[in-house]
Design an enzyme around this catalytic site. Structure first.
Site, PDB file in Angstrom:
ATOM      1  N   PRO A  10      40.338  29.777  54.595  1.00  0.00           N
ATOM      2  CA  PRO A  10      40.038  29.006  55.785  1.00  0.00           C
ATOM      3  C   PRO A  10      41.225  28.484  56.370  1.00  0.00           C
ATOM      4  O   PRO A  10      42.239  28.063  55.715  1.00  0.00           O
ATOM      5  CB  PRO A  10      39.261  27.749  55.114  1.00  0.00           C
ATOM      6  CG  PRO A  10      38.623  28.174  54.105  1.00  0.00           C
ATOM      7  CD  PRO A  10      39.277  29.441  53.552  1.00  0.00           C
ATOM      8  N   ASN A  11      41.200  28.552  57.496  1.00  0.00           N
ATOM      9  CA  ASN A  11      42.631  28.017  58.436  1.00  0.00           C
ATOM     10  C   ASN A  11      43.799  28.969  58.294  1.00  0.00           C
ATOM     11  O   ASN A  11      44.697  28.455  59.168  1.00  0.00           O
ATOM     12  CB  ASN A  11      42.901  26.461  58.029  1.00  0.00           C
ATOM     13  CG  ASN A  11      41.520  25.606  58.192  1.00  0.00           C
ATOM     14  OD1 ASN A  11      40.883  25.391  59.084  1.00  0.00           O
ATOM     15  ND2 ASN A  11      41.259  24.962  56.959  1.00  0.00           N
ATOM     16  N   ARG A  18      50.110  26.204  62.976  1.00  0.00           N
ATOM     17  CA  ARG A  18      49.621  25.246  62.242  1.00  0.00           C
ATOM     18  C   ARG A  18      50.674  24.554  61.309  1.00  0.00           C
ATOM     19  O   ARG A  18      51.367  25.514  60.568  1.00  0.00           O
ATOM     20  CB  ARG A  18      48.485  25.938  61.159  1.00  0.00           C
ATOM     21  CG  ARG A  18      48.025  24.917  59.928  1.00  0.00           C
ATOM     22  CD  ARG A  18      47.260  25.691  58.860  1.00  0.00           C
ATOM     23  NE  ARG A  18      46.752  24.710  57.897  1.00  0.00           N
ATOM     24  CZ  ARG A  18      46.239  24.954  56.927  1.00  0.00           C
ATOM     25  NH1 ARG A  18      46.380  26.485  56.451  1.00  0.00           N
ATOM     26  NH2 ARG A  18      45.755  24.370  56.019  1.00  0.00           N
ATOM     27  N   TYR A  23      54.019  25.465  56.970  1.00  0.00           N
ATOM     28  CA  TYR A  23      53.631  26.884  56.631  1.00  0.00           C
ATOM     29  C   TYR A  23      54.354  27.957  57.595  1.00  0.00           C
ATOM     30  O   TYR A  23      54.052  29.327  57.396  1.00  0.00           O
ATOM     31  CB  TYR A  23      52.246  26.932  57.125  1.00  0.00           C
ATOM     32  CG  TYR A  23      51.117  26.103  56.266  1.00  0.00           C
ATOM     33  CD1 TYR A  23      50.997  26.392  54.891  1.00  0.00           C
ATOM     34  CD2 TYR A  23      50.495  25.037  56.797  1.00  0.00           C
ATOM     35  CE1 TYR A  23      50.353  25.630  54.140  1.00  0.00           C
ATOM     36  CE2 TYR A  23      49.737  24.131  55.988  1.00  0.00           C
ATOM     37  CZ  TYR A  23      49.436  24.567  54.850  1.00  0.00           C
ATOM     38  OH  TYR A  23      48.570  23.471  54.088  1.00  0.00           O
ATOM     39  N   ASN A  75      45.180  34.079  49.188  1.00  0.00           N
ATOM     40  CA  ASN A  75      45.285  32.957  49.525  1.00  0.00           C
ATOM     41  C   ASN A  75      44.298  32.010  49.695  1.00  0.00           C
ATOM     42  O   ASN A  75      43.701  32.188  50.950  1.00  0.00           O
ATOM     43  CB  ASN A  75      46.377  32.847  50.577  1.00  0.00           C
ATOM     44  CG  ASN A  75      46.774  31.272  50.654  1.00  0.00           C
ATOM     45  OD1 ASN A  75      46.112  30.277  50.530  1.00  0.00           O
ATOM     46  ND2 ASN A  75      47.932  31.149  51.638  1.00  0.00           N
ATOM     47  N   ALA A  78      42.065  25.941  51.236  1.00  0.00           N
ATOM     48  CA  ALA A  78      41.607  24.872  50.483  1.00  0.00           C
ATOM     49  C   ALA A  78      40.541  24.914  49.745  1.00  0.00           C
ATOM     50  O   ALA A  78      40.174  24.239  48.886  1.00  0.00           O
ATOM     51  CB  ALA A  78      41.026  23.964  51.706  1.00  0.00           C
ATOM     52  N   GLU A  99      46.995  34.736  42.860  1.00  0.00           N
ATOM     53  CA  GLU A  99      46.839  33.371  43.777  1.00  0.00           C
ATOM     54  C   GLU A  99      48.168  33.307  44.453  1.00  0.00           C
ATOM     55  O   GLU A  99      49.048  33.026  43.846  1.00  0.00           O
ATOM     56  CB  GLU A  99      46.254  32.279  42.888  1.00  0.00           C
ATOM     57  CG  GLU A  99      46.057  30.913  43.665  1.00  0.00           C
ATOM     58  CD  GLU A  99      45.571  29.691  42.962  1.00  0.00           C
ATOM     59  OE1 GLU A  99      44.819  30.138  41.585  1.00  0.00           O
ATOM     60  OE2 GLU A  99      46.217  28.729  43.259  1.00  0.00           O
ATOM     61  N   HIS A 101      50.123  30.772  47.633  1.00  0.00           N
ATOM     62  CA  HIS A 101      50.270  29.616  48.496  1.00  0.00           C
ATOM     63  C   HIS A 101      51.547  29.739  49.058  1.00  0.00           C
ATOM     64  O   HIS A 101      52.648  30.024  48.238  1.00  0.00           O
ATOM     65  CB  HIS A 101      49.985  28.414  47.541  1.00  0.00           C
ATOM     66  CG  HIS A 101      48.480  28.312  47.040  1.00  0.00           C
ATOM     67  ND1 HIS A 101      47.585  28.111  47.610  1.00  0.00           N
ATOM     68  CD2 HIS A 101      48.399  28.377  45.661  1.00  0.00           C
ATOM     69  CE1 HIS A 101      46.485  28.044  47.120  1.00  0.00           C
ATOM     70  NE2 HIS A 101      46.854  28.191  45.753  1.00  0.00           N
ATOM     71  N   ARG A 108      52.930  18.414  46.937  1.00  0.00           N
ATOM     72  CA  ARG A 108      51.977  18.033  47.765  1.00  0.00           C
ATOM     73  C   ARG A 108      51.147  16.602  47.556  1.00  0.00           C
ATOM     74  O   ARG A 108      51.360  16.303  46.484  1.00  0.00           O
ATOM     75  CB  ARG A 108      51.536  19.015  48.854  1.00  0.00           C
ATOM     76  CG  ARG A 108      52.471  19.801  49.371  1.00  0.00           C
ATOM     77  CD  ARG A 108      51.930  20.923  50.282  1.00  0.00           C
ATOM     78  NE  ARG A 108      51.305  20.249  51.448  1.00  0.00           N
ATOM     79  CZ  ARG A 108      50.425  21.056  52.151  1.00  0.00           C
ATOM     80  NH1 ARG A 108      50.190  22.526  51.928  1.00  0.00           N
ATOM     81  NH2 ARG A 108      49.797  20.833  53.145  1.00  0.00           N
TER      82      ARG A 108
HETATM   83  O1  LIG Z   1      45.147  25.954  53.634  1.00  0.00           O
HETATM   84  C1  LIG Z   1      45.876  25.681  52.508  1.00  0.00           C
HETATM   85  C2  LIG Z   1      47.229  26.318  52.367  1.00  0.00           C
HETATM   86  C3  LIG Z   1      47.753  26.777  51.004  1.00  0.00           C
HETATM   87  O2  LIG Z   1      46.822  27.608  50.427  1.00  0.00           O
HETATM   88  C4  LIG Z   1      49.101  27.308  51.132  1.00  0.00           C
HETATM   89  O3  LIG Z   1      49.188  28.603  51.501  1.00  0.00           O
HETATM   90  O4  LIG Z   1      50.005  26.534  50.856  1.00  0.00           O
HETATM   91  C5  LIG Z   1      47.670  25.372  50.148  1.00  0.00           C
HETATM   92  C6  LIG Z   1      46.286  24.587  50.409  1.00  0.00           C
HETATM   93  O5  LIG Z   1      46.380  23.407  49.636  1.00  0.00           O
HETATM   94  C7  LIG Z   1      45.822  24.430  51.879  1.00  0.00           C
HETATM   95  O6  LIG Z   1      44.572  24.004  51.791  1.00  0.00           O
END
Ligand SMILES: O=C1C[C@@](O)(C(=O)O)C[C@@H](O)[C@@H]1O
Length: 149
Positions: A10-11, A18, A23, A75, A78, A99, A101, A108
């Site tokens: 998501p996102n 964003r 990011y 990735n 959330a 995984e 990020h 954070r």
């Molecule tokens: O959507 C994201 C992006 C993320 O996965 C990252 O790539 O740093 C870190 C997560 O906490 C966040 O919700």
């Protein structure tokens, strides 16, 4: 030739606009194109998928068991911090995954420090920006083929 799968949750479709201070400025399309080129250059196949829907990611992981996917890079966004279902999908299919990020989740908010996936992942990369995906792909290729050229 290995089949590799890159999943973004998501996102992450909003990358580029964003919170760029967290990011970065690269779009997800740019990241995906780079990863596909990287895999192709080494004679491998890399499919990339982003979804804002948990079920779609889970269904793709299930399908990966049947289509011969050797390794997954994800990735989870959330969903990292909330999704037992995503964890169960990975343990259910038994396909190794890394995984990733973009941000350093450990530097954070507290709620970003826990991952439901990390302890069943082959590895975790955080805080190296979009380069983290490439490093994960390189590691995946090495694990699958025993070489990274
Ligand atoms: O959507 C994201 C992006 C993320 O996965 C990252 O790539 O740093 C870190 C997560 O906490 C966040 O919700």
């Amino acid at each position: 030739m290995a089949k590799l799968l890159v999943l973004n949750g998501p996102n992450l479709n909003l990358l580029g606009t964003r919170e760029p201070e967290i990011y970065g400025a690269q779009t997800l399309d740019q990241i995906h194109q780079h990863l596909q080129q990287f895999a192709t250059n080494q004679g491998h196949q890399c499919e990339c998928l982003q979804s804002n829907r948990e079920y779609e990611l889970i269904e793709r992981i299930h399908a990966a068991k049947l289509d011969g996917t050797a390794f997954i890079i994800i990735n989870p966004g959330a969903l990292t911090h909330t999704s037992i279902a995503l964890r169960d999908a990975f343990t259910g299919v038994g396909i190794p995954f890394i995984e990733v990020h973009i941000s350093n989740v450990h530097a954070r908010e507290n709620f970003r420090k826990h991952s439901y996936l990390a302890d069943v992942a082959a590895g975790v990369i955080a805080g190296l920006g979009s380069q983290g995906y490439e490093l994960a792909l390189q590691a995946a290729i090495k694990q699958v083929t025993g070489s990274n050229e």
